[in-house]
Design a protein around this motif. Sequence first.
Motif, PDB file in Angstrom:
ATOM      1  N   ALA A  89      -3.883  13.359  17.716  1.00 18.64           N
ATOM      2  CA  ALA A  89      -2.942  12.304  17.340  1.00 18.64           C
ATOM      3  C   ALA A  89      -2.535  12.457  15.890  1.00 18.64           C
ATOM      4  N   GLY A  90      -1.421  11.838  15.548  1.00 16.42           N
ATOM      5  CA  GLY A  90      -0.979  11.741  14.165  1.00 16.42           C
ATOM      6  C   GLY A  90      -0.565  10.307  13.897  1.00 16.42           C
ATOM      7  N   THR A  91      -0.916   9.795  12.730  1.00 19.90           N
ATOM      8  CA  THR A  91      -0.564   8.417  12.398  1.00 19.90           C
ATOM      9  C   THR A  91      -0.066   8.333  10.969  1.00 19.90           C
ATOM     10  N   MET A 122       0.842  -1.194   0.000  1.00 16.90           N
ATOM     11  CA  MET A 122       0.000   0.000   0.000  1.00 16.90           C
ATOM     12  C   MET A 122       0.874   1.239   0.000  1.00 16.90           C
ATOM     13  N   HIS A 123       0.434   2.267  -0.704  1.00 17.44           N
ATOM     14  CA  HIS A 123       1.101   3.557  -0.635  1.00 17.44           C
ATOM     15  C   HIS A 123       0.831   4.182   0.742  1.00 17.44           C
ATOM     16  N   GLU A 124       1.753   5.014   1.225  1.00 13.33           N
ATOM     17  CA  GLU A 124       1.645   5.581   2.574  1.00 13.33           C
ATOM     18  C   GLU A 124       0.344   6.356   2.797  1.00 13.33           C
ATOM     19  N   ASN A 125      -0.152   7.047   1.772  1.00 13.40           N
ATOM     20  CA  ASN A 125      -1.376   7.820   1.957  1.00 13.40           C
ATOM     21  C   ASN A 125      -2.599   6.925   2.142  1.00 13.40           C
ATOM     22  N   ASP A 126      -2.662   5.855   1.354  1.00 13.24           N
ATOM     23  CA  ASP A 126      -3.763   4.905   1.518  1.00 13.24           C
ATOM     24  C   ASP A 126      -3.678   4.224   2.873  1.00 13.24           C
ATOM     25  N   ALA A 127      -2.468   3.916   3.292  1.00 15.45           N
ATOM     26  CA  ALA A 127      -2.271   3.281   4.599  1.00 15.45           C
ATOM     27  C   ALA A 127      -2.701   4.219   5.716  1.00 15.45           C
ATOM     28  N   ALA A 128      -2.403   5.525   5.565  1.00 17.47           N
ATOM     29  CA  ALA A 128      -2.744   6.496   6.612  1.00 17.47           C
ATOM     30  C   ALA A 128      -4.244   6.523   6.866  1.00 17.47           C
ATOM     31  N   GLY A 187       2.186  11.415   3.815  1.00 16.67           N
ATOM     32  CA  GLY A 187       1.926  10.132   4.447  1.00 16.67           C
ATOM     33  C   GLY A 187       1.345  10.205   5.840  1.00 16.67           C
ATOM     34  N   LYS A 188       1.290  11.387   6.434  1.00 20.83           N
ATOM     35  CA  LYS A 188       0.782  11.526   7.807  1.00 20.83           C
ATOM     36  C   LYS A 188      -0.617  12.129   7.770  1.00 20.83           C
ATOM     37  N   ILE A 189      -1.468  11.634   8.670  1.00 20.06           N
ATOM     38  CA  ILE A 189      -2.812  12.182   8.794  1.00 20.06           C
ATOM     39  C   ILE A 189      -3.083  12.485  10.264  1.00 20.06           C
ATOM     40  N   SER A 190      -3.789  13.571  10.514  1.00 19.69           N
ATOM     41  CA  SER A 190      -4.067  13.995  11.883  1.00 19.69           C
ATOM     42  C   SER A 190      -5.476  13.594  12.295  1.00 19.69           C
ATOM     43  N   ILE A 191      -5.620  13.223  13.567  1.00 19.14           N
ATOM     44  CA  ILE A 191      -6.905  12.912  14.171  1.00 19.14           C
ATOM     45  C   ILE A 191      -7.221  14.045  15.145  1.00 19.14           C
ATOM     46  N   ILE A 192      -8.423  14.623  15.019  1.00 19.36           N
ATOM     47  CA  ILE A 192      -8.785  15.782  15.826  1.00 19.36           C
ATOM     48  C   ILE A 192     -10.060  15.511  16.620  1.00 19.36           C
ATOM     49  N   ALA A 193     -10.293  16.364  17.614  1.00 23.70           N
ATOM     50  CA  ALA A 193     -11.497  16.242  18.438  1.00 23.70           C
ATOM     51  C   ALA A 193     -12.708  16.745  17.668  1.00 23.70           C
TER      52      ALA A 193
END
Length: 354
Positions: A148-150, A75-81, A102-108
Amino acid sequence: MCDDTHEAQDSTMKAIPVARAVGTILAHDITEIRPGEFKGRAFRKGHLIREEDVCHLQRLGKEHLYVLHVAEDEMHENDAAYALAKALMGEGVTIKGEPKEGKISIIAERDGLLKIDRDALLAFNMLGEVMCATLHDNTVVKKGQTLAGTRAIPLVVKKYVVQAAVTIGESAGKIIQVKEIKKPKVGVVITGNEVYHGKIKDAFAPVITKKIEEIGGELVGVYYAPDDKAIIVDRLRELLKAGADLLITTGGMSVDPDDVTRFAIRELGAGDITYGSAVLPGAMFLVAYVGIVPILGIPACGMYARTTIFDLVLPRILAGEKIGRRELSELGHGGLCMKCDVCRYPVCPFGKLG
């Protein structure tokens, strides 16, 4: 003469003609220089080449590109994120925008109390090729705040690794969530002969009032009582009848013979009484329950210390957690206030479990 396609040093990379690069993934940054106007990155590593990019790349003098080959089991990093973020998220959280490098943020998604399943998060991060970094468990957060960031660590990651991370998240249910904090109706009983008889000025009421108002709570009554068990019980019962869904007592929490507040709480019919916490200030703190109504007994430190055990426990109580011996004992790690000249709580180690 250059072949149309040739292997680069990395087995997942190939150099191919720009005209044939649509739908492939760029394996490196490409810089653009316009004298006197611009010098910088025109295309990022990991960019998915589109039809409209071909002319731009050719204008930059690119005849061949190094691109990534993503196999069926990768998987490409963006799809994995996206897959990782979805597996991590519980109630009260959402994704912010699209993956960036490749990084995605999780917010409230709402104001509330951040809860992290730390055991599941550790298992997630132990997989090695994926990661997630979060704020501390039990942090009070605001809507829109980054929690968070993943991401997948390599640009291309094996699908089985992502699936293992997804399985951990799905099994845990809610690795990252924001619980709603209830706005309480609070009844307060301030105990002590000296205050009751006017020998000293009460310092508790302003402190408690301010903290309750800050969380949007309502005071249904503030009573004063001497060190008399029967009177304290009567005042607490009156507050319950007035609709209080949280009772707070102050003072009378030590082991001195005339400190009877905790005995009054027992006389009221409270159960699940836990006296003493592993926090300074706040060692003589008490938590108990009359049915579903929590009672918090605040010792004298609540008058003069800006931040105490009360600040650590109150949001958790209002988020619906049952606080007992284990929860108060766990707070020992990080439960020593440093008494800074300028208090910056909650942006400090106090109450953080690691």
